[in-house]
Design an enzyme around this catalytic site. Sequence first.
Site, PDB file in Angstrom:
ATOM      1  N   GLU A  84       0.936   0.514   7.308  1.00  0.00           N
ATOM      2  CA  GLU A  84       1.119   0.931   5.918  1.00  0.00           C
ATOM      3  C   GLU A  84       0.059   0.325   5.020  1.00  0.00           C
ATOM      4  O   GLU A  84      -0.373   0.942   4.055  1.00  0.00           O
ATOM      5  CB  GLU A  84       2.510   0.530   5.420  1.00  0.00           C
ATOM      6  CG  GLU A  84       2.933   1.229   4.124  1.00  0.00           C
ATOM      7  CD  GLU A  84       2.397   0.570   2.868  1.00  0.00           C
ATOM      8  OE1 GLU A  84       2.282   1.255   1.843  1.00  0.00           O
ATOM      9  OE2 GLU A  84       2.064  -0.631   2.901  1.00  0.00           O
ATOM     10  N   ASP A 132       3.875  -4.124   9.101  1.00  0.00           N
ATOM     11  CA  ASP A 132       2.598  -4.828   8.919  1.00  0.00           C
ATOM     12  C   ASP A 132       2.558  -5.562   7.578  1.00  0.00           C
ATOM     13  O   ASP A 132       3.287  -5.229   6.640  1.00  0.00           O
ATOM     14  CB  ASP A 132       1.406  -3.858   9.046  1.00  0.00           C
ATOM     15  CG  ASP A 132       1.480  -2.669   8.104  1.00  0.00           C
ATOM     16  OD1 ASP A 132       2.589  -2.137   7.892  1.00  0.00           O
ATOM     17  OD2 ASP A 132       0.436  -2.268   7.563  1.00  0.00           O
TER      18      ASP A 132
HETATM   19 ZN   LIG Z   1       4.478  -2.461   1.270  1.00  0.00          ZN
END
Ligand SMILES: [Zn+2]
Length: 409
Positions: free
Chosen positions: A162, A97
């Site tokens: 994340e 991401d």
């Molecule tokens: Zn990162």
Amino acid sequence: MEQMAYLFETIGSSEEEMVDFLADIISVPAVGPLSGGTGEKEKADRIGTYLIKWGLDGIENHDACDTTVPSGIRPNIELTMKGRDPSRRIIIIAHMDVVPPGDPGNWSGDPYQLWRDGGRLIGRGVEDNGQALTASLFAMKTLKDLDIEPVHDIVIFLVSDEEETNKKGIGHLLDENLLRKDDLILVPDHGEPEGRVIELCEKTLLWVKVTTKGKQCHASMPALGNNAFRASMLFGTKVDRTLHEKFDRKDPGFDHPISSFEPTKKGPGVDGINVLPGEDTFYIDCRLLPGYTIDEVLKEMRNVADQVEEETETEITINEEFSETTLHPTSPGSDIVTALSSAIEKVTGKRHINGGIGGGTCAALLRNEGYEVAVWETIHNRAHSSDEYILIENLITDCKVFAALFMGG
Ligand SMILES: [Zn+2]
């Protein structure tokens, strides 16, 4: 030719292929739902087509359910290559991401169309976490292409989520018990331009909201009210001095070597210049060196608040908005640090330095569960900014270091 030299040479000659791969994967936006995106599914599928083309077939999918994205899933990919001795595993965790590009006007080009400027590659996600994702996959691919069997099993996890909550990514791996306490784990999601600092711990994070209540009135007649903003400023300056004096230990291993206490966000104030504010809100971002606790910081804040309340006849509330305690720093003598240090030295000739950072990576989550995790990569810290860039030479160097690590360090 010696095997390692052959490996490094092959990686060096894969530059164009690596750049093309990185350009292709960053062209698929993978923004999480909390930032208005649709998640990582399309990007994971795109990466998956390469893995199949390259013959890297040790793929297992660990999708996390998420009804807030159109696909209903947040993908997590586990990619394994078997080694001679499966008793230990060497693991790299990279995330798919990215954060949104922000105002397009701040970019010199289309953030999702990678472009080159000399030795630089520019685009959203090239650094965070595209470089590490590309370098780790190409390290494994090169071993496969050259038919080199690693010592231990090597595993690359490509995770989701994340940048937002970690729950559908690393958190999901933990829920599914996919990691072992004796794994050698590297999270290449923070670093510096020299590529020397192996990050072993993070500061404890504490966000505090301070609300001061007085009494609103016309600014021309202050005796009729009680200025909450003035009391809040008094509290702010007193608490700033107190915290810096009480928690003054230094640790040169950290990029900012002391604990930090920074007033940051300001709550809404009054609209009129002639209105004496009856309430004031501001926030403090605290980053504590290991050894200091959230409770002792909150206690000091409360002491100062009590004094200022008495002095100003206001009411001061201190609320913990969010906190994350670092419990277990990774040991400098752990196997992952030893292996990574040796890999870095083989590739660059540099001796590593143990360090810590104030900002959090998802490694903190793993450390708190008792895993030994090293954080390392070679970057210029352009993550989340406009015109995010990496150096091609760092992409190649990190790929070689990962390959050397996969060979046992
Ligand atoms: Zn990162």
